[in-house]
Design an enzyme around this catalytic site. Sequence first.
Site, PDB file in Angstrom:
ATOM      1  N   SER A  78       0.836  -1.197   0.000  1.00 43.08           N
ATOM      2  CA  SER A  78       0.000   0.000   0.000  1.00 43.08           C
ATOM      3  C   SER A  78       0.877   1.256   0.000  1.00 43.08           C
ATOM      4  O   SER A  78       1.598   1.500  -0.960  1.00 43.08           O
ATOM      5  CB  SER A  78      -0.953  -0.043   1.195  1.00 43.08           C
ATOM      6  OG  SER A  78      -1.968   0.921   1.068  1.00 43.08           O
ATOM      7  N   ASP A  81      -9.072  -4.670  -5.953  1.00 40.29           N
ATOM      8  CA  ASP A  81      -8.695  -3.775  -4.849  1.00 40.29           C
ATOM      9  C   ASP A  81      -9.804  -2.765  -4.594  1.00 40.29           C
ATOM     10  O   ASP A  81     -10.244  -2.065  -5.505  1.00 40.29           O
ATOM     11  CB  ASP A  81      -7.399  -3.044  -5.203  1.00 40.29           C
ATOM     12  CG  ASP A  81      -6.745  -2.377  -4.006  1.00 40.29           C
ATOM     13  OD1 ASP A  81      -7.474  -1.946  -3.091  1.00 40.29           O
ATOM     14  OD2 ASP A  81      -5.507  -2.290  -3.979  1.00 40.29           O
ATOM     15  N   HIS A 114      -7.580  -5.404  -1.419  1.00 40.86           N
ATOM     16  CA  HIS A 114      -6.356  -4.720  -1.013  1.00 40.86           C
ATOM     17  C   HIS A 114      -5.448  -5.642  -0.200  1.00 40.86           C
ATOM     18  O   HIS A 114      -4.232  -5.584  -0.289  1.00 40.86           O
ATOM     19  CB  HIS A 114      -6.708  -3.469  -0.214  1.00 40.86           C
ATOM     20  CG  HIS A 114      -5.564  -2.529  -0.021  1.00 40.86           C
ATOM     21  ND1 HIS A 114      -4.885  -1.959  -1.067  1.00 40.86           N
ATOM     22  CD2 HIS A 114      -4.965  -2.058   1.102  1.00 40.86           C
ATOM     23  CE1 HIS A 114      -3.922  -1.170  -0.604  1.00 40.86           C
ATOM     24  NE2 HIS A 114      -3.945  -1.230   0.711  1.00 40.86           N
TER      25      HIS A 114
END
Length: 812
Positions: free
Chosen positions: A671, A744, A778
């Site tokens: 991330s 995601d 994610h």
Amino acid sequence: MTRRFTFRLLLGILICFGFSEVKAQSGYQKPAKSIMDLVDAPSTPSVSFNKDGSWMLLLERADNPSIEDLSQPELRIAGLRINPATSGPSRGRGVENIKIKMTQSGEEKQITGLPSNPNLGDFSMSHDEKYLSFTQTEANGISLWVVNLSTFEAKKLTDAIVNDVYGNSILWTPENQLLIKAANPNRGSMPQRPAAPAGPIIQETSGDAAPSRTYQDLLADPYDEALFAFFMDSQIMLVNLDGSKKPIGPSGMIKGMDLSPDGSYIMVDLIKKPFSYLVPASRFPYDVEIWSKDGKKLKTLAEIPLDENRPTGFDATVTGPRNINWRADKPATLYWVEAQDGGDARVDTEERDVVFTLDAPFTAQKKKLASTPYRYAGIAWSDDSFAILNERWTRSRKEVRSVINPSDPSLPKRVIIDRSSDDLYNDPGDPLYIENEFGRNVLMRKGDLVFMTSPGGSPEGNMPFLSTFNTKTKEQEILWRSQAPYYERVVKVIDDNGTEFITLKESTEIQPNYWLVNTKKRIAPRQMTNFANPYESLKGVQKQLVTYKRKDGLNLSAVIYTPAGYDVAKDGPLPVLMWAYPREYKSKEVAAQVRGSKYAFTRLSWGSPLYWVTRGYAIMDRTEMPIVGEGDKEPNDYFIEQLVANAEAAIDHIVELGIGDRDRIAVGGHSYGAFMTANLLSHTNLFAAGIARSGAYNRTLTPFGFQYEQRTYWEAPDVYFNMSPFSFAHKVETPILLIHGQADNNSGTFPIQSERYYNALKGHGATARLVFLPNESHGYAAEESILHTLWEMDTWLEKYVKNKNQIKKETE
């Protein structure tokens, strides 16, 4: 050298170093056995205790789902991910077994009568702790079950009728009945997509600014709207322990429900139109209604409008009532907060938020309880003479806690804590709670003393403690503190004086387990659980918390792991995997603080870098990457220069220790850590390779703010450009592996971020690899995806880091 000989040489090199798989990469791959063994390690049960700590609930979780499970039909609408077959969330890892363990005797009771294919969730205890409710996700829906805690037997109460699309679907009443949010039995069949669209999709704005962060899974067309309305359509039902049930109130798009502490009233949130294509369901308009317990509407407390036009900035909020809740210490009193600045953090005002209350039967005028100069951040209730009001200001990291007297709002609040929320060394901790007669959490206190637990930040790392905080003198007395070489924290206080409590105790090689501690009787602590170490292959791995300085003098820290038996003098420098995640600070002093514990157990998750300590690497984990902007300065104005300085300092230190080989260091992150990795490879040649998972690389695609950046692209275009690795793709000379979940749903990290960045790298001749994981969000969930991710990372590290120098010699 002939062409044929060159090919054979390269092929031999690949086979020699384990890359023969590269020629056939169809399907999912599996990593090396040492990594596989760690992935396959059994999970440890999660634990919760009853009120007096006499027994604990052990929940054994299922393994990771398969990619087949993750590939079931899924609706991605209004910011939600829905399994249309169950009217529940499409992603989740359920519990597969329940046990009860007695604290004193250690006896375990297996719950009998569980579903044959358990996928359990939404656990909730009745107020008298005689029953435990849970849901079972079946192929065609979600059913309600209950455990009789005197017989330890489970039974099914309802068919698959629970609507868990938006959560908050099960509540116990004081009479040991259950309120559930069921799918409306009269909602009909799921809408079908029209064969042809009815017309164009149109959005229009008439001048009102509507800045919005980059949400995903939003409504896209009228069909999505129809689907959302269908799956939100719910009916509250009252379910008895014999399974009988009856509807309560009218059906509707019920977002949430909450029972008053005395069980006399139900607060219901009902979503209404117009829906939005710009924001998720959490910001759709809704009414807050108060019903009697039999479903009669008594009052519409608030009509919350569509939240599309919120001002920018993390301290901005909505206008009108928000955070509407029941007071925990009263039978039926509502409280909420209203912004006095129009929700705009840029407005200067002494009274920014006001807290109001309203007593049953809700016919009087609201009463002002308190006001805050910063943004309201919650109230911890005790009784009618004592509560703690919390307020925060994100921009400056300000945190303020004050004592208020709810019975007399005219009395001024008393500030008891005023600190930076980032300041670990001066964190007094958070209050402990006990259940009152209503089954609600209220402060654990004795007069002016509030019991608290703190992470115990220090230059030696976290050493948690239990204390009392005197709210008059602001003095804190530490009753107990974790002692080296263990990392131990209090999870439940049993007596009124804080002398008997339960802790979770661990060390670098000892699996966390629960202990019963009594400081008054001065008896030896007693171990209550004996969870085995699931990572036998990590025994002997060496762990050290190190500190070092950045070139500007800022103190930094990291945790270094080296393989079992490693001797720096005998074995020499190792290849290194450095893993990090940047954080912004408003103070150099706070940024320099040591975080984490050198005594904590080494626990692995799917995304951990620690797997590679079994492959002969040194791991530099939690490598601090602070970005500091003091006073009026914004941290991101100095992002690149400070990021590079952080990396240089970390590399210099691990090399100076003799552990790291300067030419064989990889950097990686997930991330924002992926964003960090790409930036480091854009602006330095410090690393042998990079691994960037699920990142964002072009900040113009997140123009209304990102992470802790509150300015918009139009307010700080240079910041957005300079912080975007995409802008500097032409400068990347280091091999970079990009991995991204194809589904995601995280704000800002659209899969297109990796796709566009990879195209830019490829267009400039960089060495790069892009891996999209089907149906992954994610965070990655499917076993096949996790194993393949680890294989990709392992292959990349072996090729470009561990064997970098040898391959270079062979090819020269």
